[in-house]
Design a protein around this motif. Structure first.
Motif, short mmCIF file in Angstrom:
data_model
loop_
_atom_site.label_atom_id
_atom_site.label_comp_id
_atom_site.label_asym_id
_atom_site.label_seq_id
_atom_site.Cartn_x
_atom_site.Cartn_y
_atom_site.Cartn_z
N ALA A 171 33.35 -47.89 52.70
CA ALA A 171 32.37 -47.51 51.47
C ALA A 171 31.16 -47.10 52.08
O ALA A 171 30.52 -48.13 52.87
N GLY A 173 29.64 -45.20 46.09
CA GLY A 173 30.00 -46.41 45.36
C GLY A 173 28.83 -47.60 45.43
O GLY A 173 27.71 -47.26 45.39
N THR A 174 29.23 -48.84 45.39
CA THR A 174 28.43 -49.75 45.50
C THR A 174 27.59 -49.79 46.41
O THR A 174 26.16 -49.80 46.66
N ILE A 204 35.50 -53.58 39.65
CA ILE A 204 34.69 -54.48 40.05
C ILE A 204 34.04 -55.28 39.09
O ILE A 204 32.81 -55.15 38.65
N LYS A 238 41.42 -49.42 43.19
CA LYS A 238 40.32 -50.05 44.00
C LYS A 238 40.11 -51.38 43.55
O LYS A 238 39.40 -51.56 42.38
N SER A 254 38.24 -54.79 43.59
CA SER A 254 36.96 -55.57 44.16
C SER A 254 37.05 -56.90 43.40
O SER A 254 35.79 -57.08 42.71
N GLY A 290 39.26 -54.74 47.90
CA GLY A 290 38.02 -54.46 48.19
C GLY A 290 37.06 -55.75 48.58
O GLY A 290 35.94 -55.85 48.43
N ASP A 339 36.43 -57.95 51.78
CA ASP A 339 36.77 -57.62 52.87
C ASP A 339 37.30 -58.92 53.61
O ASP A 339 38.26 -59.09 54.58
N GLU A 340 36.69 -60.20 53.38
CA GLU A 340 36.64 -61.34 53.91
C GLU A 340 38.23 -61.78 53.44
O GLU A 340 38.51 -62.99 53.97
N VAL A 380 39.13 -50.81 50.87
CA VAL A 380 37.82 -50.09 50.84
C VAL A 380 36.84 -50.98 50.86
O VAL A 380 36.87 -52.10 50.13
N ILE A 396 31.07 -62.74 58.42
CA ILE A 396 30.85 -62.43 56.80
C ILE A 396 30.11 -63.75 56.34
O ILE A 396 29.19 -63.85 55.57
C1 LIG Z 1 30.51 -56.33 45.88
C2 LIG Z 1 30.51 -55.36 47.06
O1 LIG Z 1 29.69 -54.78 47.60
N1 LIG Z 1 31.92 -55.39 47.52
C3 LIG Z 1 32.09 -54.73 48.66
C4 LIG Z 1 32.77 -55.47 49.77
O2 LIG Z 1 33.11 -54.67 50.99
C5 LIG Z 1 31.93 -56.46 50.24
O3 LIG Z 1 30.77 -56.03 50.88
C6 LIG Z 1 32.59 -57.35 51.57
O4 LIG Z 1 33.80 -57.94 51.04
C7 LIG Z 1 31.54 -58.50 51.95
O5 LIG Z 1 31.63 -59.61 50.87
C8 LIG Z 1 33.06 -53.41 48.34
O6 LIG Z 1 34.02 -53.97 47.66
C9 LIG Z 1 32.12 -52.37 47.56
C10 LIG Z 1 32.83 -51.02 47.90
O7 LIG Z 1 33.83 -50.97 48.19
C11 LIG Z 1 31.77 -49.94 47.49
O8 LIG Z 1 30.97 -49.91 48.03
O9 LIG Z 1 32.06 -49.36 46.37
#
Ligand SMILES: CC(=O)N[C@@H]([C@@H](O)[C@H](O)[C@H](O)CO)[C@@H](O)CC(=O)C(=O)O
Length: 329
Positions: A23, A59-60, A154, A182, A184, A208, A210-211, A225, A262
């Motif tokens: 992402a 994305g986010t 999400i 996707k 999350s 989505g 990651d941890e 992702v 993380i």
């Molecule tokens: C809420 C949030 O930002 N979640 C992240 C995760 O990658 C997250 O940073 C990771 O699991 C660490 O908590 C992604 O799901 C977001 C994502 O894929 C995006 O940026 O669109």
């Protein structure tokens, strides 16, 4: 400007989107403008240093909803152009509060030759039922009938709590270009049921959180992702490889090591701003500050993470000896 030919044919499944998808961060200058000049270098870093060849843009993590439509178009163009012949798939998030804006961005993604589009649920005036949400998504997908469409679930951020399992029921009848989810969220019952009920359909199930990726792999995730694949791509790939080889004990050790990092940053306060700071430290590419309403990561955060990264020899997993997990790192 545009790097790939457009197509008017209906979306074909072509290569399934699988494995790790970064992402992407939207790099910014200190005065809050988008720093397009480092995107080429960023592509090379992902491919060469992290082994990640799929990206999810705007994305986010990319602060997509904090950018103007014209900025989102330019960012998408830059990633597609710089990723040409280097990246496998470039998926553009085109979700917006305005259906018109979302359609414009979807159409634009098709014109520039992106490989797919994704959409979140609109989150101010919200769809309260599955059918209304599907109608919104359908209208966006129809603006790019040649592109694979992914629903970006999400709920913690959108406040739209319609379960993904419910949404996916019969979705391809309404959205023929639907290609995957996707996901999350941490609700593995919902995620597992999405996989279970659509095994025949070859959808991409992209996790989505990651941890918790290893748990989702067990549930049938076909890819992931996330923000951490920008700088933990190589390490997460090792976990995926161990899982593929059915070496679950090693895969778990990798997941625990990733979790330790993380967990360390979560305790300090972790979000998009901090992702920008970590990526700057790890890659050496300046990601800059986030845009308001986000605040730049504090000096204290950056110093703590820098010290942690040094102590870990940047996540080289030196603490992983003989496949055994050592505590305390
Ligand atoms: C809420 C949030 O930002 N979640 C992240 C995760 O990658 C997250 O940073 C990771 O699991 C660490 O908590 C992604 O799901 C977001 C994502 O894929 C995006 O940026 O669109």
């Amino acid at each position: 400007m545009f790097s790939r030919p457009t197509s008017n044919s209906m979306a074909s499944p072509k290569k399934k989107l699988q494995g790790l998808v970064a992402a992407t961060i939207t790099p910014m200058t200190e005065n809050g403008e988008i720093n397009f000049s480092v995107i080429g270098q960023y592509v090379d870093y992902l491919v060469k240093e992290q082994g990640v060849k799929n990206i999810f843009v705007n994305g986010t993590t990319g602060e997509g909803l904090s950018l103007s439509v014209s900025e989102r178009r330019r960012v998408a163009e830059e990633w597609v152009t710089k990723g040409k012949d280097k990246l496998d798939q470039v998926v553009i998030h085109v979700g917006a509060l305005s259906l018109k804006e979302s359609q414009e961005l979807a159409q634009h993604a098709a014109e520039i030759g992106a490989d797919g589009i994704a959409v979140i649920a609109p989150f101010f005036l919200k769809p309260w039922t599955k059918d209304v949400l599907i109608n919104f998504l359908k209208e966006v997908a129809a603006a790019a009938p040649a592109l694979p469409f992914y629903y970006y679930h999400i709920p913690a951020l959108t406040g739209v709590k319609i379960r993904a399992e419910e949404l996916l029921d019969g979705i391809q009848d309404k959205i023929p270009t639907f290609q995957g989810l996707k996901f999350s969220d941490t609700d593995l019952l919902d995620f597992g049921q999405c996989v279970d009920q659509h095994r025949q359909q070859q959808f991409a199930f992209l996790f989505g959180v990651d941890e918790q990726l290893l748990s989702a792999l067990v549930m049938g995730a076909t890819g992931a992702v996330g923000s951490t694949y920008n700088y933990l791509g190589k390490k997460t790939s090792q976990m995926l490889e161990a899982f593929e080889r059915k070496d679950f004990s090693l895969a778990l050790n990798y997941q625990f090591c990733i979790q330790r990092f993380i967990n360390f940053v979560v305790k300090l306060g972790f979000g998009v701003s901090q992702t920008k700071a970590i990526m700057t430290l790890v890659s050496g590419i300046p990601m800059g500050p986030p845009r308001l309403p986000l605040q730049k990561a504090s000096r204290e955060f950056t110093d703590s993470v820098e010290a942690k990264l040094k102590s870990l020899d940047f996540l080289s997993f030196t603490d992983l000896k003989d496949g055994k997990l050592e505590a305390g790192s």
